[in-house]
Design a protein around this motif. Structure first.
Motif, PDB file in Angstrom:
ATOM      1  N   MET A  12      32.874  20.072  24.071  1.00 30.12           N
ATOM      2  CA  MET A  12      31.433  19.844  24.114  1.00 30.12           C
ATOM      3  C   MET A  12      31.174  18.424  24.621  1.00 30.12           C
ATOM      4  SD  MET A  12      30.276  21.752  20.594  1.00 30.12           S
ATOM      5  CE  MET A  12      28.514  21.596  20.907  1.00 30.12           C
ATOM      6  N   ILE A  13      30.481  18.325  25.744  1.00 32.17           N
ATOM      7  CA  ILE A  13      30.277  17.036  26.385  1.00 32.17           C
ATOM      8  C   ILE A  13      28.881  17.007  26.995  1.00 32.17           C
ATOM      9  CG2 ILE A  13      31.171  17.698  28.672  1.00 32.17           C
ATOM     10  CD1 ILE A  13      32.746  15.060  28.658  1.00 32.17           C
ATOM     11  N   ILE A  69      49.785   9.838  22.022  1.00 35.11           N
ATOM     12  CA  ILE A  69      49.697  11.285  22.223  1.00 35.11           C
ATOM     13  C   ILE A  69      48.233  11.723  22.162  1.00 35.11           C
ATOM     14  CG2 ILE A  69      50.236  13.532  21.198  1.00 35.11           C
ATOM     15  CD1 ILE A  69      52.965  12.428  20.410  1.00 35.11           C
ATOM     16  N   GLY A  70      47.492  11.157  21.209  1.00 33.51           N
ATOM     17  CA  GLY A  70      46.072  11.479  21.107  1.00 33.51           C
ATOM     18  C   GLY A  70      45.313  11.132  22.371  1.00 33.51           C
ATOM     19  N   CYS A  71      45.664  10.002  22.991  1.00 34.18           N
ATOM     20  CA  CYS A  71      44.993   9.600  24.238  1.00 34.18           C
ATOM     21  C   CYS A  71      45.254  10.610  25.350  1.00 34.18           C
ATOM     22  CB  CYS A  71      45.472   8.217  24.665  1.00 34.18           C
ATOM     23  SG  CYS A  71      44.920   6.871  23.604  1.00 34.18           S
ATOM     24  N   GLU A  72      46.516  11.021  25.481  1.00 33.00           N
ATOM     25  CA  GLU A  72      46.856  11.991  26.529  1.00 33.00           C
ATOM     26  C   GLU A  72      46.062  13.287  26.352  1.00 33.00           C
ATOM     27  OE1 GLU A  72      48.687  11.839  29.193  1.00 33.00           O
ATOM     28  OE2 GLU A  72      49.611   9.876  28.932  1.00 33.00           O
ATOM     29  N   LEU A  73      45.973  13.748  25.121  1.00 33.99           N
ATOM     30  CA  LEU A  73      45.272  15.009  24.874  1.00 33.99           C
ATOM     31  C   LEU A  73      43.771  14.840  25.028  1.00 33.99           C
ATOM     32  CD1 LEU A  73      47.326  16.456  21.879  1.00 33.99           C
ATOM     33  CD2 LEU A  73      47.729  16.621  24.350  1.00 33.99           C
ATOM     34  N   GLN A  74      43.251  13.690  24.646  1.00 33.12           N
ATOM     35  CA  GLN A  74      41.820  13.450  24.821  1.00 33.12           C
ATOM     36  C   GLN A  74      41.440  13.447  26.291  1.00 33.12           C
ATOM     37  OE1 GLN A  74      38.926  13.800  23.769  1.00 33.12           O
ATOM     38  NE2 GLN A  74      38.401  12.044  22.496  1.00 33.12           N
ATOM     39  N   ARG A  75      42.250  12.797  27.122  1.00 28.97           N
ATOM     40  CA  ARG A  75      41.959  12.788  28.558  1.00 28.97           C
ATOM     41  C   ARG A  75      41.950  14.204  29.117  1.00 28.97           C
ATOM     42  NH1 ARG A  75      44.553   7.457  28.441  1.00 28.97           N
ATOM     43  NH2 ARG A  75      46.654   8.364  28.348  1.00 28.97           N
ATOM     44  N   LYS A  76      42.902  15.020  28.677  1.00 30.25           N
ATOM     45  CA  LYS A  76      42.953  16.393  29.167  1.00 30.25           C
ATOM     46  C   LYS A  76      41.722  17.173  28.720  1.00 30.25           C
ATOM     47  CE  LYS A  76      44.611  19.947  31.218  1.00 30.25           C
ATOM     48  NZ  LYS A  76      44.697  19.965  32.693  1.00 30.25           N
ATOM     49  N   ARG A  77      41.314  16.987  27.472  1.00 35.84           N
ATOM     50  CA  ARG A  77      40.145  17.723  26.981  1.00 35.84           C
ATOM     51  C   ARG A  77      38.883  17.340  27.758  1.00 35.84           C
ATOM     52  NH1 ARG A  77      42.664  16.729  21.716  1.00 35.84           N
ATOM     53  NH2 ARG A  77      41.342  14.892  21.446  1.00 35.84           N
ATOM     54  N   ILE A  78      38.749  16.071  28.085  1.00 37.39           N
ATOM     55  CA  ILE A  78      37.583  15.629  28.859  1.00 37.39           C
ATOM     56  C   ILE A  78      37.598  16.259  30.240  1.00 37.39           C
ATOM     57  CG2 ILE A  78      36.517  13.619  29.967  1.00 37.39           C
ATOM     58  CD1 ILE A  78      37.432  12.016  27.447  1.00 37.39           C
ATOM     59  N   GLU A  79      38.762  16.296  30.861  1.00 33.98           N
ATOM     60  CA  GLU A  79      38.855  16.942  32.174  1.00 33.98           C
ATOM     61  C   GLU A  79      38.467  18.413  32.085  1.00 33.98           C
ATOM     62  OE1 GLU A  79      42.238  14.278  34.518  1.00 33.98           O
ATOM     63  OE2 GLU A  79      42.815  16.205  33.635  1.00 33.98           O
ATOM     64  N   CYS A  80      38.944  19.097  31.061  1.00 38.29           N
ATOM     65  CA  CYS A  80      38.600  20.513  30.896  1.00 38.29           C
ATOM     66  C   CYS A  80      37.108  20.688  30.633  1.00 38.29           C
ATOM     67  CB  CYS A  80      39.400  21.116  29.743  1.00 38.29           C
ATOM     68  SG  CYS A  80      41.143  21.396  30.098  1.00 38.29           S
ATOM     69  N   ALA A  81      36.544  19.842  29.809  1.00 36.45           N
ATOM     70  CA  ALA A  81      35.123  19.954  29.469  1.00 36.45           C
ATOM     71  C   ALA A  81      34.248  19.783  30.702  1.00 36.45           C
ATOM     72  CB  ALA A  81      34.760  18.914  28.408  1.00 36.45           C
ATOM     73  N   ILE A  82      34.611  18.826  31.550  1.00 35.59           N
ATOM     74  CA  ILE A  82      33.825  18.598  32.768  1.00 35.59           C
ATOM     75  C   ILE A  82      34.014  19.755  33.747  1.00 35.59           C
ATOM     76  CG2 ILE A  82      33.650  17.117  34.804  1.00 35.59           C
ATOM     77  CD1 ILE A  82      34.092  14.733  32.919  1.00 35.59           C
ATOM     78  N   MET A  83      35.227  20.286  33.820  1.00 36.84           N
ATOM     79  CA  MET A  83      35.455  21.444  34.688  1.00 36.84           C
ATOM     80  C   MET A  83      34.605  22.638  34.246  1.00 36.84           C
ATOM     81  SD  MET A  83      37.013  24.604  34.940  1.00 36.84           S
ATOM     82  CE  MET A  83      38.328  24.717  33.722  1.00 36.84           C
TER      83      MET A  83
END
Length: 456
Positions: free
Chosen positions: A328-329, A430-444
């Motif tokens: 959710m973004i 590890i949290g940073c890596e997963l957060q970046r991925k989630r943001i990319e998915c949310a924007i997609m």
């Protein structure tokens, strides 16, 4: 500063400082890295000569320059220069996490609260302590009208009468002090019944229902103390509760571990059961724990986020959509500048209160005695801790300065940073890596839904 990536057939470009997001064609996508390095038109034409015709490249360059002039591409960071004013803002407390019960009727394997004990002793908060906590919140909230109180544990329903009494007291104080309390509750569901549901539907703005997904996953990680699983007991209650709240203002909230790296299946299991508000989040644990996530798990987890994002788009198109908390973004309004820079406000705007009335920066610091901030009797006794958290922001963290996600995650969780690096100004990698991925998915997902809307 820009961030560009390809996902699900989309070429996505984020302008980090303005928050602008662009879906671009291949030519613009390939031109942008050269523009970011400030290479000349001639150099770009030469570099891409084997891929595109000169006219295509020139048209792409013109489009990029128009976006730049419109303040939507390669924009300057306007926040860093204002950081001193941000740090010097008055401290106003707006939210409390009341540890209404340092006790629990489950024995979840990953529980950071040690089955509710928080490195200490089992205890239930008295009405008197809770009342003083609410009085403290009112007295330290300044002119802010809307205040938040989360009933947390352990398991809050083990101290249900005090929860009800404190809500009643809060409602009385609202009228006297011109405040508005937003009460929330987190529960494992074991003691959930019709009376609790009715009360929550009347008084609780949001309720978090703890369930990890599929029965075998949930029962393994969230058993009773004698080992029996809790899924069959809580699921019918949660289904009834979600329907009674019209599938709104609640979350079913789970945790995935190394035992279920295919966690998208747990999210979809919950969606198939009819839940519309879902959050399944990565466990945060030291690497020696057998269920902890490790660096080598990151590629598989990222693939799983991609799988989930694509399935969510498909279900939305079929009229079976649901919300996934980490996707959710808000690309238009979004959080205010303070939130973008400092996150949740732990240690400043937000405090946790133990059953005996001690203050800590948040629920995850409870029991860490070096972060004891004061108590409900005397107020804040260690302003230096408050000042330390006040100065914790994305510009105080080296790992955040050049990260495209910094204005979405606001620097990540201070408690996770402390637990892994013994500094609140670091970051859990590890949290940073997963957060970046989630943001990319949310924007997609936003891009895909916007494309669908445009087609229609």
């Amino acid at each position: 500063m820009i961030h560009q990536y390809k996902s699900n057939g989309f070429n996505i470009v984020m302008d980090v400082n303005s928050g602008s997001v662009h879906i671009v064609d291949d030519v613009v996508y390939d031109v942008l890295p050269y523009l970011e390095k400030k290479e000349s038109k001639e150099e770009i034409l030469k570099a891409l000569a084997n891929s595109y015709a000169p006219a295509e490249i020139e048209e792409a360059l013109e489009e990029c320059h128009e976006l730049e002039e419109a303040g939507a591409l390669f924009t300057e960071d306007i926040y860093e220069n204002a950081i001193d004013a941000f740090k010097n803002r008055p401290t106003v407390v707006k939210a409390l996490c009341l540890h209404i019960a340092h006790d629990c009727n489950l024995a979840c394997r990953y529980c950071f609260a040690e089955e509710g004990e928080y490195h200490g002793r089992r205890a239930l908060m008295s009405y008197e302590v809770g009342k003083k906590a609410l009085d403290f919140l009112i007295a330290n909230s300044g002119s802010r009208r809307n205040l938040e109180v989360d009933f947390f544990g352990g398991e809050p329903l083990m101290n249900w009468q005090v929860v009800k009494d404190l809500v009643a007291y809060g409602r009385e104080q609202e009228k006297i002090h011109n405040k508005n309390f937003r009460f929330t509750l987190t529960t494992n569901g074991v003691l959930l019944n019709d009376e609790v549901m009715e009360f929550c539907n009347r008084e609780m703005a949001n309720v978090v229902l703890s369930i990890d997904g599929r029965k075998e996953v949930h029962d393994y990680m969230r058993p009773f103390r004698k080992g029996k699983g809790s899924y069959d007991l809580i699921l019918p209650k949660f289904e009834k509760f979600a329907e009674s709240r019209h599938q709104d203002k609640y979350y079913v909230r789970g945790t995935f571990t190394r035992h279920n790296l295919d966690f998208a299946s747990d999210v979809l299991h919950l969606a198939d059961l009819g839940f519309k508000q879902i959050s399944v989040e990565p466990v945060v644990a030291q690497p020696e724990e057998e269920y902890a996530l490790r660096e080598e798990d990151i590629p598989a987890i990222c693939e799983e986020y991609d799988r989930l994002a694509k399935e969510m788009i498909k279900r939305h198109k079929e009229g079976r959509g649901f919300n996934f908390f980490h996707f959710m973004i808000d690309l238009t309004g979004g959080p205010c500048v303070y939130k973008r820079l400092s996150g949740c406000g732990s240690g400043t705007e937000y405090l946790a209160v133990t059953p005996w009335g001690d203050f800590y920066p948040c629920h995850q610091f409870v029991g860490e005695e070096q972060f004891l901030m004061g108590n409900v009797e005397e107020g804040i006794k260690t302003p230096q801790i408050q000042a330390e958290f006040k100065n914790c922001n994305v510009y105080a963290k080296e790992k955040c300065k050049n990260c495209f996600a910094k204005f979405y995650c606001s620097g990540g969780c201070a408690a996770n940073s402390w637990n892994f690096h013994k500094s609140i100004n670091d970051a859990y990698d590890i949290g940073c890596e997963l957060q970046r991925k989630r943001i990319e998915c949310a924007i997609m997902i936003k891009a895909a839904l916007a494309a669908e809307e445009k087609e229609n």
